[in-house]
Design an enzyme around this catalytic site. Structure first.
Site, PDB file in Angstrom:
ATOM      1  N   HIS A 425       5.837  61.621  52.161  1.00 18.33           N
ATOM      2  CA  HIS A 425       6.130  60.219  51.851  1.00 18.33           C
ATOM      3  C   HIS A 425       5.642  59.895  50.441  1.00 18.33           C
ATOM      4  O   HIS A 425       4.456  59.618  50.241  1.00 18.33           O
ATOM      5  CB  HIS A 425       5.424  59.299  52.856  1.00 18.33           C
ATOM      6  CG  HIS A 425       5.770  59.586  54.291  1.00 18.33           C
ATOM      7  ND1 HIS A 425       4.991  59.167  55.337  1.00 18.33           N
ATOM      8  CD2 HIS A 425       6.825  60.228  54.835  1.00 18.33           C
ATOM      9  CE1 HIS A 425       5.555  59.547  56.484  1.00 18.33           C
ATOM     10  NE2 HIS A 425       6.669  60.204  56.202  1.00 18.33           N
TER      11      HIS A 425
HETATM   12  C1  LIG Z   1      10.607  66.887  55.899  1.00 17.25           C
HETATM   13  C2  LIG Z   1      10.565  65.395  55.736  1.00 17.25           C
HETATM   14  C3  LIG Z   1      10.286  64.588  56.839  1.00 17.25           C
HETATM   15  C4  LIG Z   1      10.238  63.199  56.697  1.00 17.25           C
HETATM   16  N1  LIG Z   1      10.099  62.426  57.823  1.00 17.25           N
HETATM   17  C5  LIG Z   1      10.306  61.093  57.734  1.00 17.25           C
HETATM   18  C6  LIG Z   1      10.424  60.298  58.901  1.00 17.25           C
HETATM   19  O1  LIG Z   1      10.395  60.798  60.030  1.00 17.25           O
HETATM   20  N2  LIG Z   1      10.599  58.943  58.736  1.00 17.25           N
HETATM   21  C7  LIG Z   1      10.678  58.366  57.491  1.00 17.25           C
HETATM   22  O2  LIG Z   1      10.798  57.135  57.418  1.00 17.25           O
HETATM   23  N3  LIG Z   1      10.604  59.109  56.374  1.00 17.25           N
HETATM   24  C8  LIG Z   1      10.455  60.460  56.461  1.00 17.25           C
HETATM   25  N4  LIG Z   1      10.456  61.217  55.330  1.00 17.25           N
HETATM   26  C9  LIG Z   1      10.565  60.549  54.009  1.00 17.25           C
HETATM   27  C10 LIG Z   1      11.987  60.058  53.698  1.00 17.25           C
HETATM   28  O3  LIG Z   1      12.947  61.044  54.031  1.00 17.25           O
HETATM   29  C11 LIG Z   1      12.058  59.715  52.202  1.00 17.25           C
HETATM   30  O4  LIG Z   1      11.089  58.719  51.943  1.00 17.25           O
HETATM   31  C12 LIG Z   1      13.430  59.193  51.788  1.00 17.25           C
HETATM   32  O5  LIG Z   1      14.432  60.150  52.043  1.00 17.25           O
HETATM   33  C13 LIG Z   1      13.444  58.854  50.293  1.00 17.25           C
HETATM   34  O6  LIG Z   1      14.690  58.275  49.998  1.00 17.25           O
HETATM   35  P1  LIG Z   1      15.211  58.130  48.496  1.00 17.25           P
HETATM   36  O7  LIG Z   1      16.541  57.491  48.567  1.00 17.25           O
HETATM   37  O8  LIG Z   1      14.159  57.516  47.694  1.00 17.25           O
HETATM   38  O9  LIG Z   1      15.354  59.627  47.928  1.00 17.25           O
HETATM   39  P2  LIG Z   1      15.807  61.041  48.538  1.00 17.25           P
HETATM   40  O10 LIG Z   1      16.006  60.950  50.014  1.00 17.25           O
HETATM   41  O11 LIG Z   1      14.828  62.014  48.034  1.00 17.25           O
HETATM   42  O12 LIG Z   1      17.213  61.286  47.878  1.00 17.25           O
HETATM   43  C14 LIG Z   1      17.389  61.531  46.507  1.00 17.25           C
HETATM   44  C15 LIG Z   1      18.673  62.316  46.298  1.00 17.25           C
HETATM   45  O13 LIG Z   1      18.950  62.343  44.912  1.00 17.25           O
HETATM   46  C16 LIG Z   1      19.409  63.627  44.542  1.00 17.25           C
HETATM   47  N5  LIG Z   1      19.084  63.837  43.122  1.00 17.25           N
HETATM   48  C17 LIG Z   1      17.839  63.966  42.588  1.00 17.25           C
HETATM   49  N6  LIG Z   1      17.909  64.112  41.256  1.00 17.25           N
HETATM   50  C18 LIG Z   1      19.222  64.081  40.935  1.00 17.25           C
HETATM   51  C19 LIG Z   1      19.930  64.172  39.697  1.00 17.25           C
HETATM   52  N7  LIG Z   1      19.275  64.303  38.530  1.00 17.25           N
HETATM   53  N8  LIG Z   1      21.302  64.115  39.719  1.00 17.25           N
HETATM   54  C20 LIG Z   1      21.972  63.969  40.896  1.00 17.25           C
HETATM   55  N9  LIG Z   1      21.331  63.856  42.106  1.00 17.25           N
HETATM   56  C21 LIG Z   1      19.980  63.910  42.113  1.00 17.25           C
HETATM   57  C22 LIG Z   1      18.663  64.573  45.468  1.00 17.25           C
HETATM   58  O14 LIG Z   1      19.382  65.791  45.603  1.00 17.25           O
HETATM   59  C23 LIG Z   1      18.595  63.763  46.760  1.00 17.25           C
HETATM   60  O15 LIG Z   1      19.667  64.061  47.618  1.00 17.25           O
HETATM   61  C24 LIG Z   1      10.455  62.603  55.427  1.00 17.25           C
HETATM   62  C25 LIG Z   1      10.721  63.410  54.304  1.00 17.25           C
HETATM   63  C26 LIG Z   1      10.780  64.790  54.448  1.00 17.25           C
HETATM   64  C27 LIG Z   1      11.090  65.636  53.238  1.00 17.25           C
END
Ligand SMILES: Cc1cc2nc3c(=O)[nH]c(=O)nc-3n(C[C@H](O)[C@H](O)[C@H](O)COP(=O)(O)OP(=O)(O)OC[C@H]3O[C@@H](n4cnc5c(N)ncnc54)[C@H](O)[C@@H]3O)c2cc1C
Length: 486
Positions: A425
């Site tokens: 997280h």
């Molecule tokens: C194993 C695991 C278990 C988790 N369990 C939970 C849970 O049970 N409950 C919960 O609430 N949260 C959980 N989390 C946390 C939650 O998944 C994250 O907080 C959330 O996904 C973050 O969302 P986001 O949109 O900020 O970014 P992300 O989900 O990280 O998405 C960002 C995306 O941007 C893409 N990207 C990055 N840089 C670039 C670029 N330069 N150009 C193009 N694309 C790019 C990446 O490939 C990615 O697909 C978990 C995380 C993990 C890894």
């Protein structure tokens, strides 16, 4: 059957009114609402589209297909912190367990005050979460929780501590006991992104945006194709850009593009320490359902939880106890993985010239180590109260514990040099807020000093969410989009 159209190679030049970089929970919510409002939107995602149920959850094959660097990402610091970052359509929602909490009212109220954020209220955030739950459904388990999960609840009950079954972003089938998967995870690739595409949004996979600059009122994004599309440079032109690359990649992209003020200065993360507990009876492998119990009695200092406990995840939870690994094959069904998680991890994100990925540093935070030490002790007390026969803390050289009398053998204060911490997280590397509060973007995600540039992901949250973050990220993205559209 795939819920998304076939992936296609990128054109050399892509134009749209709005470009969204990243398709995780922040980008997916933003994209769906924009497309449904009739805007011309392209969503750019570095990873590939992999069906949400293509692999067994947490299997090495899934990690290889969906995680950046196969999951081997580290923050350097007094104790190194391992973290996982998704790289696939849907981002973290594709690899996570979907444990779902609505935004914590206390956390939202504290953010609004500390960062002087306009029109941010706990009540509105709850309403926004409820709206979101109509698209990505949440449910409690359709049958009894796995024993590894119930043990945590039993222990908490015996200690008089409040505990809960956390709902999941999951839709269970009527045949959950016999089907290969108990249902469908409500990840972004199964919910928001199909809705984005159905509303006319364009999804371009397999391209990494490497920088952006503004010229004559238009954003020009430079990107590189990767994976099956081979090596190729692409330009994307858009009037407005939303960045949603996640908590480490969003600041990395801003810094590469010359936007640096406060960017990457205030990483916040939940630190996690693991133990493996052995019970007389078999506690794992008894059901296809995932562990779901958490002890929230000590919030916001720390929480306790039960983890997926298969041979691979158990080996990871014993990374500092190689002496125990030879017993894993014969004993794993008696072993459960559990964690204590504090909320005060802090660090920075910086560009490392010549490298694709940024340098993440974890800072020394004595209070976080205090909280984690107290969390570890409480976790062991709870598991002994549930009947654990032995507890193996994941600490180099730590003593095995065989009953409450051994709790005194736990270090009073964990030594950062000997613990392996991890986190799932990460937030707050580009926080929202008033301009004089160390923020990178305003009360609605618009980047200070840049026209038509917005943040829409975990990076913009002003601090740790205390609860699992995805519900808060999605509600905040929805709030900011409602403001943008009206
Ligand atoms: C194993 C695991 C278990 C988790 N369990 C939970 C849970 O049970 N409950 C919960 O609430 N949260 C959980 N989390 C946390 C939650 O998944 C994250 O907080 C959330 O996904 C973050 O969302 P986001 O949109 O900020 O970014 P992300 O989900 O990280 O998405 C960002 C995306 O941007 C893409 N990207 C990055 N840089 C670039 C670029 N330069 N150009 C193009 N694309 C790019 C990446 O490939 C990615 O697909 C978990 C995380 C993990 C890894």
């Amino acid at each position: 059957m795939s819920m998304l159209p076939q992936a296609h190679p990128p054109a050399d030049l892509i134009s749209a009114e709005i470009a969204i970089v990243g398709s995780g929970p922040g980008g997916a919510v933003t994209g769906m609402l924009l497309a449904q409002a009739g805007r011309d939107v392209v969503m750019l995602e570095e990873g590939a589209h992999v069906e949400v149920d293509a692999y067994r959850a947490f299997s090495p094959e899934e990690m290889h297909a969906k995680l950046r660097n196969n999951g081997m990402t580290m923050a350097l610091g007094p104790s190194p912190v391992a973290f996982w970052e998704a790289r696939c359509v849907g981002g973290g929602s594709e690899v996570n367990r979907g444990l779902y909490h609505r935004p914590s009212p206390e956390v939202i109220a504290a953010w609004a005050e500390r960062q002087s954020i306009e029109a941010l209220s706990p009540e509105d955030m709850t309403d926004l979460a409820l709206e979101g739950e109509k698209v990505a459904k949440i449910s409690t388990l359709p049958g009894p929780a796995p024993k590894v999960s119930l043990k945590l609840a039993e222990g908490a009950e015996a200690m008089g501590w409040s505990h809960m079954e956390v709902p999941r972003l999951y839709s269970y089938g009527a045949d959950w006991q016999s089907a290969p998967q108990p249902g469908l995870k409500q990840s972004m690739s199964a919910t928001y992104i199909p809705a984005f595409v159905a509303a006319g949004g364009r999804l371009q996979t397999g391209i990494r945006v490497t920088g952006l600059r503004r010229e004559n009122g238009i954003w020009r994004l430079k990107a590189r194709a990767r994976g099956i599309w081979g090596q190729k440079t692409i330009e994307i032109r858009a009037k407005t850009v939303f960045i949603a690359c996640g908590a480490t990649q969003t600041p990395a992209l801003l810094r590469r593009s010359g936007i640096k003020r406060h960017v990457g200065d205030s990483l916040a993360y939940h630190s996690m320490i693991k133990v493996v507990a052995r019970f007389d009876e078999e506690i794992t492998g008894d059901t296809p359902l995932d562990p779901v119990h958490q002890v929230k009695h000590f919030d916001p200092r720390f929480s306790l939880g039960a983890s997926v406990s298969n041979p691979a995840t158990t080996a990871f939870a014993l990374s500092d106890r190689p002496d125990l690994l030879p017993r894993l094959a014969s004993e794993w069904r008696h072993w459960g993985c559990y964690y204590a998680q504090s909320t005060g991890g802090m660090g920075t994100v910086r560009r490392l010239p010549g490298f694709e990925d940024p340098l993440i540093r974890a800072k020394d935070n004595p209070q976080d180590i205090e909280d984690l030490s107290a969390g570890l002790r409480a976790l062991c007390e709870c598991l002994f109260a549930a009947g654990a026969q032995a507890i193996y803390p994941n600490i180099q050289g730590a003593a095995d514990l065989y009953g409450p009398q051994d709790l005194a053998r736990l270090p009073r204060r964990l030594d950062p040099a000997t613990v392996s911490l991890s986190t799932l997280h990460l937030t707050a590397t580009c926080p929202m807020g008033a301009e004089d509060r160390g923020s990178v973007c305003d009360s609605f995600g618009r980047v200070w000093g840049a026209e038509d540039l917005y943040l829409a992901d975990s990076a913009m949250l002003p601090g740790p969410t205390v609860v699992n973050p995805q519900g808060t990220i999605m509600a905040m993205a929805r709030r900011n989009m409602n403001h943008f559209l009206h």
